[in-house]
Write an enzyme that holds these catalytic residues in place. Structure first.
Site, PDB file in Angstrom:
ATOM      1  N   CYS A   1      26.861  -4.500 -24.736  1.00 41.21           N
ATOM      2  CA  CYS A   1      26.842  -5.697 -23.891  1.00 41.21           C
ATOM      3  C   CYS A   1      25.680  -6.639 -24.203  1.00 41.21           C
ATOM      4  O   CYS A   1      25.584  -7.714 -23.613  1.00 41.21           O
ATOM      5  CB  CYS A   1      26.809  -5.276 -22.423  1.00 41.21           C
ATOM      6  SG  CYS A   1      28.107  -4.096 -22.006  1.00 41.21           S
TER       7      CYS A   1
ATOM      8  N   HIS B   1      21.871 -10.403 -16.177  1.00 43.05           N
ATOM      9  CA  HIS B   1      22.920  -9.535 -16.707  1.00 43.05           C
ATOM     10  C   HIS B   1      23.913  -9.240 -15.585  1.00 43.05           C
ATOM     11  O   HIS B   1      25.119  -9.275 -15.801  1.00 43.05           O
ATOM     12  CB  HIS B   1      22.309  -8.255 -17.264  1.00 43.05           C
ATOM     13  CG  HIS B   1      23.284  -7.390 -17.989  1.00 43.05           C
ATOM     14  ND1 HIS B   1      24.064  -7.857 -19.022  1.00 43.05           N
ATOM     15  CD2 HIS B   1      23.604  -6.079 -17.838  1.00 43.05           C
ATOM     16  CE1 HIS B   1      24.824  -6.871 -19.475  1.00 43.05           C
ATOM     17  NE2 HIS B   1      24.570  -5.791 -18.776  1.00 43.05           N
TER      18      HIS B   1
ATOM     19  N   GLU C   1      17.672  -4.345 -12.780  1.00 47.34           N
ATOM     20  CA  GLU C   1      17.349  -5.683 -13.285  1.00 47.34           C
ATOM     21  C   GLU C   1      16.465  -6.435 -12.300  1.00 47.34           C
ATOM     22  O   GLU C   1      15.514  -7.114 -12.695  1.00 47.34           O
ATOM     23  CB  GLU C   1      18.616  -6.478 -13.564  1.00 47.34           C
ATOM     24  CG  GLU C   1      18.318  -7.850 -14.162  1.00 47.34           C
ATOM     25  CD  GLU C   1      19.549  -8.606 -14.639  1.00 47.34           C
ATOM     26  OE1 GLU C   1      19.391  -9.571 -15.403  1.00 47.34           O
ATOM     27  OE2 GLU C   1      20.673  -8.232 -14.233  1.00 47.34           O
TER      28      GLU C   1
ATOM     29  N   LYS D   1      28.802 -13.550 -14.276  1.00 46.37           N
ATOM     30  CA  LYS D   1      29.835 -12.508 -14.347  1.00 46.37           C
ATOM     31  C   LYS D   1      30.625 -12.437 -13.041  1.00 46.37           C
ATOM     32  O   LYS D   1      31.717 -11.867 -13.017  1.00 46.37           O
ATOM     33  CB  LYS D   1      29.214 -11.148 -14.648  1.00 46.37           C
ATOM     34  CG  LYS D   1      28.698 -10.982 -16.071  1.00 46.37           C
ATOM     35  CD  LYS D   1      28.166  -9.572 -16.303  1.00 46.37           C
ATOM     36  CE  LYS D   1      27.679  -9.367 -17.720  1.00 46.37           C
ATOM     37  NZ  LYS D   1      26.399 -10.052 -18.006  1.00 46.37           N
TER      38      LYS D   1
ATOM     39  N   HIS E   1      32.878  -9.154 -16.834  1.00 42.50           N
ATOM     40  CA  HIS E   1      31.937  -8.754 -17.879  1.00 42.50           C
ATOM     41  C   HIS E   1      32.635  -8.829 -19.232  1.00 42.50           C
ATOM     42  O   HIS E   1      33.548  -8.053 -19.509  1.00 42.50           O
ATOM     43  CB  HIS E   1      31.447  -7.329 -17.596  1.00 42.50           C
ATOM     44  CG  HIS E   1      30.295  -6.907 -18.449  1.00 42.50           C
ATOM     45  ND1 HIS E   1      29.879  -7.616 -19.555  1.00 42.50           N
ATOM     46  CD2 HIS E   1      29.469  -5.823 -18.368  1.00 42.50           C
ATOM     47  CE1 HIS E   1      28.845  -7.004 -20.113  1.00 42.50           C
ATOM     48  NE2 HIS E   1      28.587  -5.911 -19.409  1.00 42.50           N
TER      49      HIS E   1
ATOM     50  N   PHE F   1      24.965  -0.517 -23.266  1.00 43.74           N
ATOM     51  CA  PHE F   1      25.046   0.929 -23.411  1.00 43.74           C
ATOM     52  C   PHE F   1      24.139   1.368 -24.566  1.00 43.74           C
ATOM     53  O   PHE F   1      23.963   0.660 -25.547  1.00 43.74           O
ATOM     54  CB  PHE F   1      26.482   1.372 -23.706  1.00 43.74           C
ATOM     55  CG  PHE F   1      27.393   1.346 -22.504  1.00 43.74           C
ATOM     56  CD1 PHE F   1      26.911   1.074 -21.237  1.00 43.74           C
ATOM     57  CD2 PHE F   1      28.749   1.600 -22.656  1.00 43.74           C
ATOM     58  CE1 PHE F   1      27.753   1.056 -20.143  1.00 43.74           C
ATOM     59  CE2 PHE F   1      29.607   1.582 -21.564  1.00 43.74           C
ATOM     60  CZ  PHE F   1      29.111   1.313 -20.309  1.00 43.74           C
TER      61      PHE F   1
END
Length: 411
Positions: free
Chosen positions: A162, A302, A313, A334, A339, A398
């Site tokens: 991502c 994010h 975050e 998002k 996403h 990830f």
């Protein structure tokens, strides 16, 4: 140090077929999340996604070539064309070896992989196209862009889940700073709304199961969030060395200011509970921009709408920005797009540049009941007009990979 500026942006998202349409709809709080139409998802626990709607590949690629290009590459070509057109760059008058491409993807040609796996199981080797591998591999996003527009400079595709789009932009900027190129077409692309991908993410318990309320399903920083919504699309920008852009009279949308990256080295999918990797990447980006944390006016977070990401975050932003964290405007786009995985950082960087250009902060929709541990200003429900000197975009992937970019208003 060679300055790097943004002269064009392009995007395809669940809320628009261009950068400006996508940004305008994001600012209006229009959700692009709905029931999956790409395939029959009725037997799956997750039946919603952020699909790109109305895309016509024949507008960008000759009919004879469409079958040889996976959808993630087609999206990349379309977004690149928009960005190049906006930049006004006349490639025929440029040295093609000074124009490069850095467009990555988190997963790549999954549509093609699933298609030919099914064909192989039915027909064996004879059913597999000789084009299968070159259609599916991730670097064909950059490769197809280069072939489509005749770009012969540095060509590479980052693969960092991502964080892909953000890494691609940051490293492209460095290719210009280091003199490897004068212009870079860069960003991220993804199209993995497939039975296999949805099933895999669903079985990880990563996706929202709010199937009956798709437009309310993506709710970053909200106490009632239950996972992210898989989306697709592409976000691409044209980065250019400042003197090169100036000499050809290009309109400059913003200046690239800073880039930071790190890794949590903690877990396959979960972020470091203390947010140390995110903190380090944010600090690096701020330092690279040669500013202080107090200079940041806007953060495109994010903000995945997952429990741990949103909390960690928030902690990381507070750790770096201190008390200023409570003054800065933050939003997660998002909430409207879902996403976009490897395309997320590209689209969100485009949104950050357009936020600077238009002096407007897009909202975080569905933030009805903020999490107690997410106590910053996330621009709930409605866009806010605000002059932005510096905008930051965060991406965390990830494998613990973190990437952060900073853009500034051009002067």
């Amino acid at each position: 140090m060679r300055r790097v500026v943004v002269t064009g942006v392009g995007a395809l998202t669940p809320v628009g077929l261009s950068a400006n349409e996508s940004f305008d709809n994001a600012c209006k709080g229009i959700s692009g999340i709905n029931k999956i139409t790409r395939f029959d998802a009725s037997s799956l626990t997750v039946q919603i996604a952020g699909e790109v709607k109305g895309f016509e590949p024949f507008d960008y690629v000759e009919k004879k070539d469409v079958k040889k290009i996976d959808l993630f590459s087609l999206y990349a070509i379309a977004a690149s064309k928009e960005a190049l057109d906006m930049s006004g760059l006349d490639i025929q008058k440029e040295d093609p070896f000074r124009i490069g491409v850095s467009v990555g993807s988190g997963i790549g040609g999954l549509h093609t992989i699933e298609k030919y796996n099914e064909t192989y199981l039915k027909r064996g080797q004879k059913g597999v196209s000789p084009f299968f591998i070159p259609i599916a591999v991730i670097n064909m996003a950059s490769g197809n862009i280069a072939m489509q527009f005749g770009l012969k400079g540095p060509n590479y595709s980052d693969v960092t889940a991502c964080a892909t789009g953000t890494h691609s932009i940051g490293l492209a900027a460095r290719s210009i700073v280091y003199g490897d190129a004068d212009v870079m077409v860069c960003g991220g692309t993804e199209s993995t709304i497939t039975p296999l991908a949805v099933s895999g993410f669903a079985n990880m318990k990563a996706l929202s199961t709010r199937n009956d309320e798709p437009k309310k399903a993506s709710r970053p920083f909200d106490k009632d969030r239950d996972g992210f919504i898989i989306g697709e699309g592409a976000g691409v920008m044209v980065l250019e060395e400042y003197e090169h852009a100036k000499n050809r009279g290009a309109e400059i949308l913003a200046e690239f200011a800073g880039f930071g990256m790190s890794d949590d080295a903690y877990h396959f999918t979960a972020p470091d509970p203390k947010g140390r990797g995110a903190v380090y990447a944010i600090k690096m980006a701020v330092d690279d921009a040669k500013i202080t944390p107090n200079d940041i006016d806007y953060i495109n977070a994010h903000g995945t709408s997952t429990h741990f990401n949103d909390i960690i975050e928030t902690k990381a932003i507070k750790e770096v920005l201190g008390e200023h964290a409570y003054n800065v405007a933050i939003s997660s786009t998002k909430s409207v797009t879902g996403h976009l995985l490897g395309a997320a950082g590209g689209v969100e960087a485009v949104f950050s540049v357009l936020a600077i250009k238009n002096s407007i902060i897009p909202p975080t929709i569905n933030l009805d009941n903020p999490d107690d541990e997410c106590d910053l200003f996330y621009t709930p429900h409605e866009a806010v007009e605000k002059s932005i000197a510096y905008a930051m975009s965060n991406s965390f992937g990830f494998g613990g990979t973190n990437a952060v970019v900073v853009f500034k208003k051009f002067e």
